[in-house]
Enzyme design. Structure first.
Site, PDB file in Angstrom:
ATOM      1  N   ARG A   1      56.806   0.596 -53.153  1.00  8.59           N
ATOM      2  CA  ARG A   1      56.026   0.351 -51.941  1.00  8.59           C
ATOM      3  C   ARG A   1      55.954  -1.150 -51.687  1.00  8.59           C
ATOM      4  O   ARG A   1      55.775  -1.934 -52.620  1.00  8.59           O
ATOM      5  CB  ARG A   1      54.602   0.903 -52.078  1.00  8.59           C
ATOM      6  CG  ARG A   1      54.485   2.407 -51.877  1.00  8.59           C
ATOM      7  CD  ARG A   1      54.755   2.835 -50.418  1.00  8.59           C
ATOM      8  NE  ARG A   1      54.723   4.276 -50.242  1.00  8.59           N
ATOM      9  CZ  ARG A   1      55.782   5.082 -50.367  1.00  8.59           C
ATOM     10  NH1 ARG A   1      56.970   4.591 -50.629  1.00  8.59           N
ATOM     11  NH2 ARG A   1      55.660   6.381 -50.184  1.00  8.59           N
TER      12      ARG A   1
ATOM     13  N   ASP B   1      63.797  -2.315 -50.861  1.00  7.81           N
ATOM     14  CA  ASP B   1      63.978  -1.175 -49.965  1.00  7.81           C
ATOM     15  C   ASP B   1      62.700  -0.942 -49.165  1.00  7.81           C
ATOM     16  O   ASP B   1      62.678  -0.135 -48.245  1.00  7.81           O
ATOM     17  CB  ASP B   1      64.311   0.085 -50.785  1.00  7.81           C
ATOM     18  CG  ASP B   1      64.583   1.287 -49.896  1.00  7.81           C
ATOM     19  OD1 ASP B   1      65.451   1.162 -49.002  1.00  7.81           O
ATOM     20  OD2 ASP B   1      63.923   2.337 -50.062  1.00  7.81           O
TER      21      ASP B   1
ATOM     22  N   GLU C   1      56.212  -3.310 -43.291  1.00  5.11           N
ATOM     23  CA  GLU C   1      57.277  -2.483 -42.702  1.00  5.11           C
ATOM     24  C   GLU C   1      56.774  -1.488 -41.657  1.00  5.11           C
ATOM     25  O   GLU C   1      57.557  -1.008 -40.835  1.00  5.11           O
ATOM     26  CB  GLU C   1      58.039  -1.728 -43.791  1.00  5.11           C
ATOM     27  CG  GLU C   1      57.233  -0.621 -44.482  1.00  5.11           C
ATOM     28  CD  GLU C   1      58.059   0.186 -45.482  1.00  5.11           C
ATOM     29  OE1 GLU C   1      58.668  -0.420 -46.374  1.00  5.11           O
ATOM     30  OE2 GLU C   1      58.084   1.432 -45.347  1.00  5.11           O
TER      31      GLU C   1
ATOM     32  N   HIS D   1      63.984   1.128 -46.212  1.00  5.61           N
ATOM     33  CA  HIS D   1      63.265   2.260 -46.818  1.00  5.61           C
ATOM     34  C   HIS D   1      64.150   3.511 -46.776  1.00  5.61           C
ATOM     35  O   HIS D   1      63.769   4.552 -46.243  1.00  5.61           O
ATOM     36  CB  HIS D   1      61.939   2.514 -46.080  1.00  5.61           C
ATOM     37  CG  HIS D   1      60.932   3.261 -46.912  1.00  5.61           C
ATOM     38  ND1 HIS D   1      59.592   3.038 -46.867  1.00  5.61           N
ATOM     39  CD2 HIS D   1      61.095   4.261 -47.836  1.00  5.61           C
ATOM     40  CE1 HIS D   1      58.962   3.851 -47.697  1.00  5.61           C
ATOM     41  NE2 HIS D   1      59.854   4.607 -48.304  1.00  5.61           N
TER      42      HIS D   1
END
Ligand code: NAD
Length: 326
Positions: free
Chosen positions: A230, A254, A259, A291
């Site tokens: 996260r 990622d 985000e 992500h």
């Protein structure tokens, strides 16, 4: 059961419809759940969300007022849902406790290998017919020490892959875990001895910004940091400073602290771009993916199956309540 699925992507819609097999009356929308889109949930029993949907108390209150009884998330992480607010409104919440952990583990290792061998720059150069080897020297993973923080489904799968590459794998988990081929160590030892650190903990009050100025100081100079868990596990401003000072040698993300409202959609035409993210992307030793670690055929299939399972179980509860009432 009547359910609305928010933030659905083209890659999953067909699967969800197929797996549902007309059992539930499902509506799939691409819109994210937020205070403006709650009305789509009118007359629905359940709302099904994804990681970047707004499932905070005000939104939950609105859903409750519309008669929604259930919220499910098509993810392992449940940090985006205010569970206390849901409980207060009598709304049941469910997540997918685990699905294809190898999908995320393999992506974490892919980021690490691509960074080490400068694969993105190499590919860009080759496309320009520049086949020079300057600036492309990598390092072997064999013999390196990898630190895995969080030894759950994904952390364990990641550890196995690094074991296979011939790495010494250190692991830290808040719960005592005994795993073959993983040396359990305290966090400070992990920070001190790891050449590569990969994060696999959930986002919780005690893991927010666990990578910050203090923890970074404890790491090796030139450490490789990989985050597929996260975004908020990392304090981005601290990591930017660590990139500037070369404390961090490689960064693979990622997930990103800010985000929400950005990842999962095309923002190429936006006039204003996220300044922190743009700054990160200026570094050639930073690799970012949107992500997508979960995005494999196998994981999508498992997500669809397990989400429809959740609705199946809830409809049984609802049927039982109706039968009892009769
Ligand atoms: P999991 O529950 O199996 O494992 C999490 C582990 O973290 C547990 O062993 C737990 O004890 C440990 N942990 C909790 N708090 C800790 C702390 N303070 N310090 C150290 N360890 C701690 O979960 P998982 O399936 O392995 O998933 C891990 C996380 O990965 C999820 O919570 C989610 O946020 C993230 N994830 C990301 C993607 C993606 O596409 N990028 C996909 C799935 C999951």
């Amino acid at each position: 059961m009547k359910a609305i699925f928010y933030s659905t992507k083209s890659v999953e819609r067909e699967l969800l419809i197929k797996v549902n097999n007309k059992k539930h009356e499902i509506t799939l929308v691409s819109n994210a759940l937020n205070a403006e889109t709650t009305d789509y949930a009118k007359e629905k029993d359940a709302v099904v969300v994804f990681t970047n949907d707004d499932v905070t108390a005000p939104v939950i209150c609105k859903l409750s007022a519309l008669g929604v009884k259930y919220i499910a998330t098509r993810s392992v992480g449940i940090d985006h849902i205010d569970r206390a607010a849901a409980e207060k409104c009598g709304i049941k919440v469910a997540n997918i406790p685990a699905y294809a952990p190898q999908a995320i583990a393999e992506h974490a290792v892919a980021l690490a290998l691509a960074l080490s061998r400068h694969l993105v720059q190499a590919d860009q150069q080759c496309h320009q017919f520049n086949f020079s080897l300057d600036h492309l020297t990598g390092f072997n993973f064999f013999g390196k020490t990898v630190g895995i923080i969080g030894l759950g489904h994904i952390g364990t799968a990641t550890a196995s892959i690094f074991n296979g590459l011939g790495c010494r794998v250190l692991g830290y988990d808040i719960k005592q875990k005994k795993l073959t081929n993983v040396e359990s160590v305290d966090l400070d030892t992990l920070y001190r001895e790891s050449d590569i650190i990969s994060l696999h903990t959930p986002l919780l009050p005690d893991t927010i910004h666990m990578i910050n100025e203090t923890s970074l100081l404890k790491m090796k100079n030139g450490v490789m940091l990989i985050n597929t868990a996260r975004g908020d596990l990392i304090k981005t401003t601290a990591v930017l400073d660590a990139l500037k000072s070369k404390k961090i040698g490689y960064l693979g993300l990622d997930v990103y602290e800010y985000e929400r409202g950005l990842f999962f959609e095309d923002h190429e035409a936006d006039d204003v771009r996220d300044a922190l993210l743009s700054e990160l992307m200026n570094y050639p030793n930073v690799l970012i993916s949107p992500h997508q670690a979960f995005l494999t055929k196998e994981a999508l299939e498992e997500i669809a199956l397990k989400t429809i399972d959740i609705l199946d179980n809830w409809s049984k509860i609802t049927e039982n309540v109706i039968i009892k009432a009769i």
